[in-house]
Design a protein around this motif. Sequence first.
Motif, PDB file in Angstrom:
ATOM      1  N   TYR A 145       5.327   8.697  11.696  1.00  0.00           N
ATOM      2  CA  TYR A 145       4.784   9.270  12.927  1.00  0.00           C
ATOM      3  C   TYR A 145       4.415   8.135  13.886  1.00  0.00           C
ATOM      4  N   ALA A 146       4.387   8.452  15.179  1.00  0.00           N
ATOM      5  CA  ALA A 146       4.027   7.467  16.197  1.00  0.00           C
ATOM      6  C   ALA A 146       3.067   8.102  17.195  1.00  0.00           C
ATOM      7  N   CYS A 147       2.095   7.322  17.637  1.00  0.00           N
ATOM      8  CA  CYS A 147       1.183   7.807  18.668  1.00  0.00           C
ATOM      9  C   CYS A 147       0.751   6.632  19.530  1.00  0.00           C
ATOM     10  N   GLY A 148       0.173   6.942  20.673  1.00  0.00           N
ATOM     11  CA  GLY A 148      -0.245   5.913  21.616  1.00  0.00           C
ATOM     12  C   GLY A 148       0.015   6.353  23.032  1.00  0.00           C
ATOM     13  N   THR A 169      -4.554 -11.590  31.801  1.00  0.00           N
ATOM     14  CA  THR A 169      -3.345 -10.822  32.103  1.00  0.00           C
ATOM     15  C   THR A 169      -3.050  -9.887  30.942  1.00  0.00           C
ATOM     16  N   VAL A 170      -2.872  -8.619  31.242  1.00  0.00           N
ATOM     17  CA  VAL A 170      -2.489  -7.623  30.240  1.00  0.00           C
ATOM     18  C   VAL A 170      -1.061  -7.201  30.555  1.00  0.00           C
ATOM     19  N   SER A 171      -0.134  -7.629  29.727  1.00  0.00           N
ATOM     20  CA  SER A 171       1.282  -7.399  30.043  1.00  0.00           C
ATOM     21  C   SER A 171       1.713  -5.960  29.796  1.00  0.00           C
ATOM     22  N   ASP A 172       1.047  -5.276  28.872  1.00  0.00           N
ATOM     23  CA  ASP A 172       1.412  -3.884  28.589  1.00  0.00           C
ATOM     24  C   ASP A 172       0.224  -2.981  28.906  1.00  0.00           C
ATOM     25  N   ALA A 173      -0.261  -3.091  30.131  1.00  0.00           N
ATOM     26  CA  ALA A 173      -1.484  -2.399  30.514  1.00  0.00           C
ATOM     27  C   ALA A 173      -1.288  -0.895  30.666  1.00  0.00           C
ATOM     28  N   LEU A 201       0.859  -1.180   0.000  1.00  0.00           N
ATOM     29  CA  LEU A 201       0.000   0.000   0.000  1.00  0.00           C
ATOM     30  C   LEU A 201       0.897   1.232   0.000  1.00  0.00           C
ATOM     31  N   ALA A 202       0.589   2.175  -0.864  1.00  0.00           N
ATOM     32  CA  ALA A 202       1.354   3.415  -0.905  1.00  0.00           C
ATOM     33  C   ALA A 202       0.676   4.470  -0.042  1.00  0.00           C
ATOM     34  N   ALA A 203       1.478   5.310   0.570  1.00  0.00           N
ATOM     35  CA  ALA A 203       0.955   6.384   1.405  1.00  0.00           C
ATOM     36  C   ALA A 203       1.962   7.514   1.484  1.00  0.00           C
ATOM     37  N   ARG A 204       1.458   8.730   1.533  1.00  0.00           N
ATOM     38  CA  ARG A 204       2.327   9.885   1.705  1.00  0.00           C
ATOM     39  C   ARG A 204       2.874   9.961   3.123  1.00  0.00           C
ATOM     40  N   ALA A 205       2.129   9.389   4.077  1.00  0.00           N
ATOM     41  CA  ALA A 205       2.562   9.375   5.473  1.00  0.00           C
ATOM     42  C   ALA A 205       2.048   8.105   6.130  1.00  0.00           C
ATOM     43  N   VAL A 206       2.807   7.605   7.103  1.00  0.00           N
ATOM     44  CA  VAL A 206       2.421   6.423   7.865  1.00  0.00           C
ATOM     45  C   VAL A 206       2.460   6.769   9.351  1.00  0.00           C
ATOM     46  N   VAL A 207       1.364   6.462  10.060  1.00  0.00           N
ATOM     47  CA  VAL A 207       1.285   6.659  11.505  1.00  0.00           C
ATOM     48  C   VAL A 207       1.255   5.291  12.167  1.00  0.00           C
ATOM     49  N   VAL A 208       2.206   5.030  13.039  1.00  0.00           N
ATOM     50  CA  VAL A 208       2.250   3.759  13.772  1.00  0.00           C
ATOM     51  C   VAL A 208       1.667   4.010  15.161  1.00  0.00           C
ATOM     52  N   ALA A 209       0.533   3.369  15.432  1.00  0.00           N
ATOM     53  CA  ALA A 209      -0.207   3.629  16.668  1.00  0.00           C
ATOM     54  C   ALA A 209      -0.057   2.456  17.628  1.00  0.00           C
ATOM     55  N   GLY A 210       0.446   2.729  18.820  1.00  0.00           N
ATOM     56  CA  GLY A 210       0.567   1.702  19.850  1.00  0.00           C
ATOM     57  C   GLY A 210       2.001   1.267  20.069  1.00  0.00           C
ATOM     58  N   PRO A 211       2.334   0.863  21.307  1.00  0.00           N
ATOM     59  CA  PRO A 211       3.719   0.531  21.645  1.00  0.00           C
ATOM     60  C   PRO A 211       4.241  -0.717  20.961  1.00  0.00           C
ATOM     61  N   ALA A 212       3.418  -1.749  20.807  1.00  0.00           N
ATOM     62  CA  ALA A 212       3.904  -2.993  20.210  1.00  0.00           C
ATOM     63  C   ALA A 212       4.281  -2.781  18.748  1.00  0.00           C
ATOM     64  N   GLY A 247       9.174   2.882  26.459  1.00  0.00           N
ATOM     65  CA  GLY A 247       9.606   2.549  27.807  1.00  0.00           C
ATOM     66  C   GLY A 247       8.922   1.317  28.347  1.00  0.00           C
ATOM     67  N   PRO A 248       9.261   0.918  29.568  1.00  0.00           N
ATOM     68  CA  PRO A 248       8.657  -0.274  30.171  1.00  0.00           C
ATOM     69  C   PRO A 248       7.183  -0.060  30.501  1.00  0.00           C
ATOM     70  N   TYR A 249       6.467  -1.162  30.571  1.00  0.00           N
ATOM     71  CA  TYR A 249       5.040  -1.159  30.896  1.00  0.00           C
ATOM     72  C   TYR A 249       4.791  -1.976  32.155  1.00  0.00           C
ATOM     73  N   ARG A 250       3.669  -1.674  32.792  1.00  0.00           N
ATOM     74  CA  ARG A 250       3.248  -2.441  33.962  1.00  0.00           C
ATOM     75  C   ARG A 250       2.151  -3.425  33.544  1.00  0.00           C
TER      76      ARG A 250
END
Length: 419
Positions: A387-390, A362-366, A250-261, A273-276
């Motif tokens: 770009y990154a968000c989350g 269990t949610v490891s990256d809560a 897929l082509a895109a002018r911009a890519v946003v990666v959402a979420g830590p994983a 960073g680390p998660y609880r």
Amino acid sequence: MRSGRDGESYDVVVVGAGLAGLACARDLRALGLRVRVLEAGDGVGGRMRTDRIDGCVVDRGFQVFNTAYPQVRRRLPLRGLRLRPFTPGFLVHTGERRLRFADPTRAPRQALSGLSAGLAGPRDLAALAALTGWDALAPAGLRRRRSGDVSTRRALARAGFSDDFVERFFRPFLSGVFLEDELATSSRFFHLVWRSMARGTICLPAAGVGAVPELLASTLPPGTIALESPVTELTDDGVLVGGAGGERALAARAVVVAGPAAATRLLPGEAVGPYRSVTTYYHLASRSPLREPTLVTDVRRRFANSCVLTEVHPGHAPRGHALVATSVLGDDAEGRERTVRAALAECYEADTSGWERLTVRTVSDALPVMPPGLPLSRRSRVAPGRYACGDHRATGSVQGALASGARAAREVAADLAGR
């Protein structure tokens, strides 16, 4: 606009359909940009998902919903969630008995009863009223200028609370909010949380917390979100997407990666960073051990919090059953459920031996670890067109995730307009 090998091209591709990705996509669509959201899983929401097990509504980790978050109020028609509130305040099990805490700014008579029961002294009650009033009413700009970010424990000491009150009230309650029980979390984040609690209502949606991202996703045009579409690689032109049908571009002018994983996997230079982690035990009982929709905490810290979900929403379990959710810090372990069950018997003053263990989640990256000095928000741009968000880039909350997605949308739109 460039095209991928399969002819699909967009202004922006958003990787991940959690709250941050959905908010970003919605804002970009509102600006008239062509957006595609790619989600590796079989549903939207990321860690905010709900399952149905044997007729029960089970969230993937006990989560509540606060009506005061500005991003929530701006984006979601709350009526569509059919929210049911918890009782204001909560019950504290001291090891000998349950004491009721009530917000002195909302229920002064009940708060005074806590004073007479020995939960709080006059000094602590006055400090609590002052703290709650300040966080609820002070202008945002004035609160942001408050000097110094320290640990929550130190901030509470500065506010005039006694050590005994911190141990009996703040530590057990906030352990379920911060997912740590040393009160080491940033005081700035604490004040944001306390403000939202003072101004809003803690609720549960009728269909579980997963209804929140589903409602947000429903505001996007049909076909915007592609499920079971894992992004395997970011390319110079956009992204490569895997799946049952094979790899496609897929082509895109911009890519946003959402979420830590996704950020850890696709953006090697992105600092996540680390998660609880948190584990929630779901038990079915033949009768409710507490006839009210109230959180229960434990001074001895054998669990972070517990509640009877069917007292909040009777439809969370089949008729004639009570569904109890109990969260503990960290992961599940051999014998831990038995320890929790024994603690619940004491705290609820009920025979828990016949309770059925429905499931464990269990949610490891809560929640991200948020020490003092950690920025409450960061720019989303990590490289040209990337770009990154989350919640790893903002306060670890529903509000933080939504605000991070909104910030990413603003930066993407500004950059694309300048090209």
